[in-house]
Write an enzyme that holds these catalytic residues in place. Structure first.
Site, PDB file in Angstrom:
ATOM      1  N   ASP A  25       0.849  -1.181   0.000  1.00 29.54           N
ATOM      2  CA  ASP A  25       0.000   0.000   0.000  1.00 29.54           C
ATOM      3  C   ASP A  25       0.898   1.251   0.000  1.00 29.54           C
ATOM      4  O   ASP A  25       1.787   1.366  -0.828  1.00 29.54           O
ATOM      5  CB  ASP A  25      -0.956  -0.065   1.207  1.00 29.54           C
ATOM      6  CG  ASP A  25      -2.029   1.002   1.220  1.00 29.54           C
ATOM      7  OD1 ASP A  25      -3.073   0.808   0.562  1.00 29.54           O
ATOM      8  OD2 ASP A  25      -1.834   2.023   1.897  1.00 29.54           O
TER       9      ASP A  25
ATOM     10  N   TYR B 268     -11.822   8.115  -2.596  1.00 33.96           N
ATOM     11  CA  TYR B 268     -11.269   8.236  -1.248  1.00 33.96           C
ATOM     12  C   TYR B 268     -10.128   9.242  -1.138  1.00 33.96           C
ATOM     13  O   TYR B 268     -10.035   9.976  -0.143  1.00 33.96           O
ATOM     14  CB  TYR B 268     -10.856   6.858  -0.720  1.00 33.96           C
ATOM     15  CG  TYR B 268      -9.560   6.294  -1.271  1.00 33.96           C
ATOM     16  CD1 TYR B 268      -8.435   6.186  -0.462  1.00 33.96           C
ATOM     17  CD2 TYR B 268      -9.456   5.847  -2.587  1.00 33.96           C
ATOM     18  CE1 TYR B 268      -7.241   5.660  -0.947  1.00 33.96           C
ATOM     19  CE2 TYR B 268      -8.273   5.313  -3.068  1.00 33.96           C
ATOM     20  CZ  TYR B 268      -7.170   5.228  -2.256  1.00 33.96           C
ATOM     21  OH  TYR B 268      -5.991   4.716  -2.735  1.00 33.96           O
TER      22      TYR B 268
ATOM     23  N   TYR C  19      -1.756  11.457   1.990  1.00 36.38           N
ATOM     24  CA  TYR C  19      -2.651  11.772   0.870  1.00 36.38           C
ATOM     25  C   TYR C  19      -2.692  13.276   0.619  1.00 36.38           C
ATOM     26  O   TYR C  19      -2.795  13.722  -0.527  1.00 36.38           O
ATOM     27  CB  TYR C  19      -4.059  11.261   1.171  1.00 36.38           C
ATOM     28  CG  TYR C  19      -4.150   9.760   1.278  1.00 36.38           C
ATOM     29  CD1 TYR C  19      -4.345   8.972   0.149  1.00 36.38           C
ATOM     30  CD2 TYR C  19      -4.057   9.124   2.518  1.00 36.38           C
ATOM     31  CE1 TYR C  19      -4.434   7.589   0.243  1.00 36.38           C
ATOM     32  CE2 TYR C  19      -4.146   7.742   2.626  1.00 36.38           C
ATOM     33  CZ  TYR C  19      -4.325   6.986   1.490  1.00 36.38           C
ATOM     34  OH  TYR C  19      -4.407   5.618   1.592  1.00 36.38           O
TER      35      TYR C  19
ATOM     36  N   HIS D 115      -6.878  -6.903  -0.669  1.00 34.62           N
ATOM     37  CA  HIS D 115      -5.825  -5.896  -0.559  1.00 34.62           C
ATOM     38  C   HIS D 115      -4.717  -6.248   0.438  1.00 34.62           C
ATOM     39  O   HIS D 115      -3.545  -5.975   0.188  1.00 34.62           O
ATOM     40  CB  HIS D 115      -6.449  -4.552  -0.174  1.00 34.62           C
ATOM     41  CG  HIS D 115      -5.495  -3.400  -0.189  1.00 34.62           C
ATOM     42  ND1 HIS D 115      -4.821  -2.996  -1.321  1.00 34.62           N
ATOM     43  CD2 HIS D 115      -5.081  -2.564   0.799  1.00 34.62           C
ATOM     44  CE1 HIS D 115      -4.051  -1.959  -1.042  1.00 34.62           C
ATOM     45  NE2 HIS D 115      -4.185  -1.678   0.245  1.00 34.62           N
TER      46      HIS D 115
END
Length: 318
Positions: free
Chosen positions: A102, A151, A232, A297
């Protein structure tokens, strides 16, 4: 978990918590993603230590027992790669095998670009290389493709998603994220973004126990989610800072492993990039990607034995 040592290391102006096992042998650096911790590698650390490696798994900046600077602009790829280079220096390791999942994989791709001399080989779990688009910022790009509820877009405004997490509770949100097997681009609607209903809590899978959930919950209740979300919020700043690496190839040996139900792999355009030649063009030393059937995931936990074997079969070549 027995025999894993924990310590705090001063790196790049922050204190970083590190879990490790195995004092001798080549370093294998395990990098976690969002919303996780060093703990995601609990099935890998003892195995690779037993195989003769020095297994090292930090809490990345913003997570767990590592420092969490308040400002999002202190979570750029340059900051976090700087943390990792300093960590390797503190270990006395000129090079390491790197395994990332990730966000940990995304940071590792930057490490491979910025400091390929420090990476013997890289195993990327779930996140392929993402070449920099010279004319479009990341958030602008994903907003145009997937809408405002995507997201990454929903994570941009400081405090907003944190407030929504607080409504539903840390444990419920973590459980929902970690057990979700819905393919395709993840979207978080304004109304009940995580799809949580009080009378229909998801059952934990076999690979994630109540004790595991409690460990995650305790750490995120202590630290909060802002540090992880700031990665992010720094995406567009990363785009600005990495202009010199536009169209640069990654020239370290790479293995890519992903589940066929993974939310990134099943995002439109991703399979075409991974299997259609684009990925190999950007990463010339890429081995044939491995797609695990029926896996989602969090493959390093869900399919630990299989993933461990694939990692070891790859890194033992170097």
């Amino acid at each position: 978990m027995e025999g894993i040592e924990h310590r705090i290391v001063s790196v790049n102006g922050i204190n970083m918590h590190v879990a490790e096992k195995g004092q001798k042998g080549p370093v294998v650096l395990f990098l976690h993603g969002f919303p996780e911790l060093w703990y995601t590698w609990r099935h890998q650390i003892p195995v690779f230590a037993a195989l003769g490696y020095r297994a090292v798994a930090p809490d990345l900046r913003g997570y767990g027992e590592s420092d969490a600077p308040a400002d999002a602009d202190r979570y750029t790829c340059l900051h976090v790669v700087g943390d990792l280079v300093a960590l390797l220096d503190s270990l006395g390791a000129d090079q390491a095998f790197v395994v990332g999942h990730d966000w940990g994989a995304l940071i590792a791709w930057y490490l491979c670009q910025f400091r390929p001399d420090r990476v013997r080989a890289f195993v990327s779990l779930t996140v392929p290389f993402r070449p920099r688009h010279p004319n479009m910022r990341p958030i602008e790009t994903v907003r145009a493709a997937f809408g405002e509820e995507y997201y990454m877009c929903r994570f941009q405004k400081p405090g907003e998603i944190e407030a929504e997490i607080a409504i539903y509770g840390t444990a419920q949100v973590l459980k929902k994220i970690l057990t979700d097997r819905k393919p395709g681009p993840p979207c978080l609607p304004k109304e009940n973004p995580f799809g949580i209903t009080p009378d229909a809590s998801p059952t934990l899978p076999f690979w994630f126990s109540e004790d595991d959930l409690k460990y995650y919950t305790d750490k995120f209740e202590q630290k909060g989610f802002t540090g992880g979300l700031n990665y992010y919020r720094a995406l567009d700043l990363n785009w600005e800072l990495t202009a010199p690496w536009t169209r640069a190839q990654v020239k370290v040996p790479v293995k890519f492993i992903v589940g066929d139900l993974d939310m990134i792999y099943t995002t439109p355009g991703m399979k075409e990039y991974v299997h259609g030649g684009g990925f190999k063009n950007d990463v010339p030393l890429l081995e044939e990607p491995v797609v695990l059937e029926g896996a989602a995931h969090f493959i390093n936990q869900e399919r630990a034995e299989e993933v461990n074997a694939l990692i070891h079969d790859f890194i033992k070549k170097f």
